[in-house]
Design a protein around this motif. Sequence first.
Motif, PDB file in Angstrom:
ATOM      1  N   ILE A   1      64.981  71.583  73.523  1.00  0.00           N
ATOM      2  CA  ILE A   1      65.453  70.338  72.907  1.00  0.00           C
ATOM      3  C   ILE A   1      65.600  69.239  73.960  1.00  0.00           C
ATOM      4  O   ILE A   1      65.302  68.082  73.693  1.00  0.00           O
ATOM      5  CB  ILE A   1      66.778  70.573  72.151  1.00  0.00           C
ATOM      6  CG1 ILE A   1      66.516  71.433  70.914  1.00  0.00           C
ATOM      7  CG2 ILE A   1      67.422  69.253  71.751  1.00  0.00           C
ATOM      8  CD1 ILE A   1      67.766  71.871  70.188  1.00  0.00           C
ATOM      9  N   LEU A   2      66.018  69.612  75.152  1.00  0.00           N
ATOM     10  CA  LEU A   2      66.140  68.635  76.232  1.00  0.00           C
ATOM     11  C   LEU A   2      64.792  67.977  76.524  1.00  0.00           C
ATOM     12  O   LEU A   2      64.709  66.770  76.720  1.00  0.00           O
ATOM     13  CB  LEU A   2      66.689  69.321  77.486  1.00  0.00           C
ATOM     14  CG  LEU A   2      66.948  68.447  78.699  1.00  0.00           C
ATOM     15  CD1 LEU A   2      68.052  67.447  78.397  1.00  0.00           C
ATOM     16  CD2 LEU A   2      67.307  69.299  79.889  1.00  0.00           C
ATOM     17  N   MET A   3      63.730  68.775  76.512  1.00  0.00           N
ATOM     18  CA  MET A   3      62.385  68.258  76.797  1.00  0.00           C
ATOM     19  C   MET A   3      61.698  67.694  75.544  1.00  0.00           C
ATOM     20  O   MET A   3      60.736  66.943  75.664  1.00  0.00           O
ATOM     21  CB  MET A   3      61.523  69.357  77.411  1.00  0.00           C
ATOM     22  CG  MET A   3      62.058  69.903  78.726  1.00  0.00           C
ATOM     23  SD  MET A   3      62.244  68.642  79.996  1.00  0.00           S
ATOM     24  CE  MET A   3      60.539  68.247  80.321  1.00  0.00           C
ATOM     25  N   HIS A   4      62.168  68.092  74.357  1.00  0.00           N
ATOM     26  CA  HIS A   4      61.577  67.654  73.086  1.00  0.00           C
ATOM     27  C   HIS A   4      62.708  67.209  72.157  1.00  0.00           C
ATOM     28  O   HIS A   4      63.061  67.926  71.218  1.00  0.00           O
ATOM     29  CB  HIS A   4      60.792  68.800  72.442  1.00  0.00           C
ATOM     30  CG  HIS A   4      59.717  69.352  73.320  1.00  0.00           C
ATOM     31  ND1 HIS A   4      59.955  70.355  74.235  1.00  0.00           N
ATOM     32  CD2 HIS A   4      58.401  69.044  73.417  1.00  0.00           C
ATOM     33  CE1 HIS A   4      58.824  70.636  74.862  1.00  0.00           C
ATOM     34  NE2 HIS A   4      57.877  69.851  74.398  1.00  0.00           N
ATOM     35  N   PRO A   5      63.290  66.047  72.383  1.00  0.00           N
ATOM     36  CA  PRO A   5      64.459  65.628  71.605  1.00  0.00           C
ATOM     37  C   PRO A   5      64.198  65.528  70.097  1.00  0.00           C
ATOM     38  O   PRO A   5      65.129  65.676  69.306  1.00  0.00           O
ATOM     39  CB  PRO A   5      64.832  64.266  72.193  1.00  0.00           C
ATOM     40  CG  PRO A   5      63.765  63.895  73.138  1.00  0.00           C
ATOM     41  CD  PRO A   5      62.910  65.086  73.400  1.00  0.00           C
ATOM     42  N   ASN A   6      62.950  65.332  69.693  1.00  0.00           N
ATOM     43  CA  ASN A   6      62.653  65.252  68.263  1.00  0.00           C
ATOM     44  C   ASN A   6      62.825  66.603  67.568  1.00  0.00           C
ATOM     45  O   ASN A   6      62.890  66.667  66.340  1.00  0.00           O
ATOM     46  CB  ASN A   6      61.249  64.703  68.023  1.00  0.00           C
ATOM     47  CG  ASN A   6      60.173  65.620  68.567  1.00  0.00           C
ATOM     48  OD1 ASN A   6      60.364  66.277  69.593  1.00  0.00           O
ATOM     49  ND2 ASN A   6      59.035  65.665  67.909  1.00  0.00           N
ATOM     50  N   ALA A   7      62.931  67.680  68.329  1.00  0.00           N
ATOM     51  CA  ALA A   7      63.124  69.012  67.746  1.00  0.00           C
ATOM     52  C   ALA A   7      64.588  69.265  67.382  1.00  0.00           C
ATOM     53  O   ALA A   7      64.882  70.220  66.677  1.00  0.00           O
ATOM     54  CB  ALA A   7      62.642  70.094  68.717  1.00  0.00           C
ATOM     55  N   LYS A   8      65.472  68.408  67.845  1.00  0.00           N
ATOM     56  CA  LYS A   8      66.897  68.577  67.532  1.00  0.00           C
ATOM     57  C   LYS A   8      67.122  68.242  66.064  1.00  0.00           C
ATOM     58  O   LYS A   8      66.760  67.176  65.579  1.00  0.00           O
ATOM     59  CB  LYS A   8      67.755  67.683  68.415  1.00  0.00           C
ATOM     60  CG  LYS A   8      69.243  67.880  68.199  1.00  0.00           C
ATOM     61  CD  LYS A   8      70.027  67.093  69.225  1.00  0.00           C
ATOM     62  CE  LYS A   8      71.510  67.191  69.012  1.00  0.00           C
ATOM     63  NZ  LYS A   8      72.049  68.517  69.177  1.00  0.00           N
ATOM     64  N   LEU A   9      67.707  69.193  65.357  1.00  0.00           N
ATOM     65  CA  LEU A   9      67.969  69.013  63.938  1.00  0.00           C
ATOM     66  C   LEU A   9      69.437  68.681  63.711  1.00  0.00           C
ATOM     67  O   LEU A   9      70.316  69.223  64.385  1.00  0.00           O
ATOM     68  CB  LEU A   9      67.625  70.290  63.167  1.00  0.00           C
ATOM     69  CG  LEU A   9      66.192  70.795  63.273  1.00  0.00           C
ATOM     70  CD1 LEU A   9      66.037  72.120  62.523  1.00  0.00           C
ATOM     71  CD2 LEU A   9      65.208  69.766  62.743  1.00  0.00           C
ATOM     72  N   THR A  10      69.684  67.805  62.763  1.00  0.00           N
ATOM     73  CA  THR A  10      71.058  67.522  62.366  1.00  0.00           C
ATOM     74  C   THR A  10      71.585  68.755  61.617  1.00  0.00           C
ATOM     75  O   THR A  10      70.787  69.602  61.177  1.00  0.00           O
ATOM     76  CB  THR A  10      71.128  66.305  61.429  1.00  0.00           C
ATOM     77  OG1 THR A  10      70.466  66.636  60.205  1.00  0.00           O
ATOM     78  CG2 THR A  10      70.500  65.065  62.071  1.00  0.00           C
ATOM     79  N   PRO A  11      72.903  68.885  61.465  1.00  0.00           N
ATOM     80  CA  PRO A  11      73.424  70.015  60.684  1.00  0.00           C
ATOM     81  C   PRO A  11      72.824  70.082  59.272  1.00  0.00           C
ATOM     82  O   PRO A  11      72.511  71.170  58.783  1.00  0.00           O
ATOM     83  CB  PRO A  11      74.934  69.765  60.653  1.00  0.00           C
ATOM     84  CG  PRO A  11      75.200  69.012  61.927  1.00  0.00           C
ATOM     85  CD  PRO A  11      73.994  68.125  62.105  1.00  0.00           C
TER      86      PRO A  11
END
Length: 148
Positions: free
Chosen positions: A123-133
């Motif tokens: 996620i640090l390298m691909h912030p778009n992969a971070k999902l909201t709850p």
Amino acid sequence: MSLKSLLILGGGLVLAFIILLTVAALIYENNPPVVKEPAWDGPQTRQLAQRACFDCHSNQTQWPLYDKLPVASWLAVLDTFRGRRHLNFSEWGINPAGSERSRSVNEIVRVIQNGSMPPGLYILMHPNAKLTPAEKQQLMDGLLASLK
């Protein structure tokens, strides 16, 4: 042989080793064809899985430019190889050589729920992969419906 000669020889061998490993990793940066995807319950589930999971868990990996660098290329290829071996949405239901490669849907949902997937470094390298709850819940519900 003098100390200076030994240092130059050692440095050359280390450099050759790094180049060899990097070239080998770049050769493995490939995307085999998609054989069979799950019967997704809807486009939203697939889109969330693609955003958060596909780079390591499908044959549709996006290889960013920094993955061409030494060490980064090794880690990316190793993570993708391991990820595809454990769960591959592009080879869903395929059981190669008698080994079980796909995980149970409950196990997949559990690792999303406990936050171990996608991993923090990814996620640090691909912030778009971070999902909201809410997106995580939607992905888990969609996977439960899609991967029965």
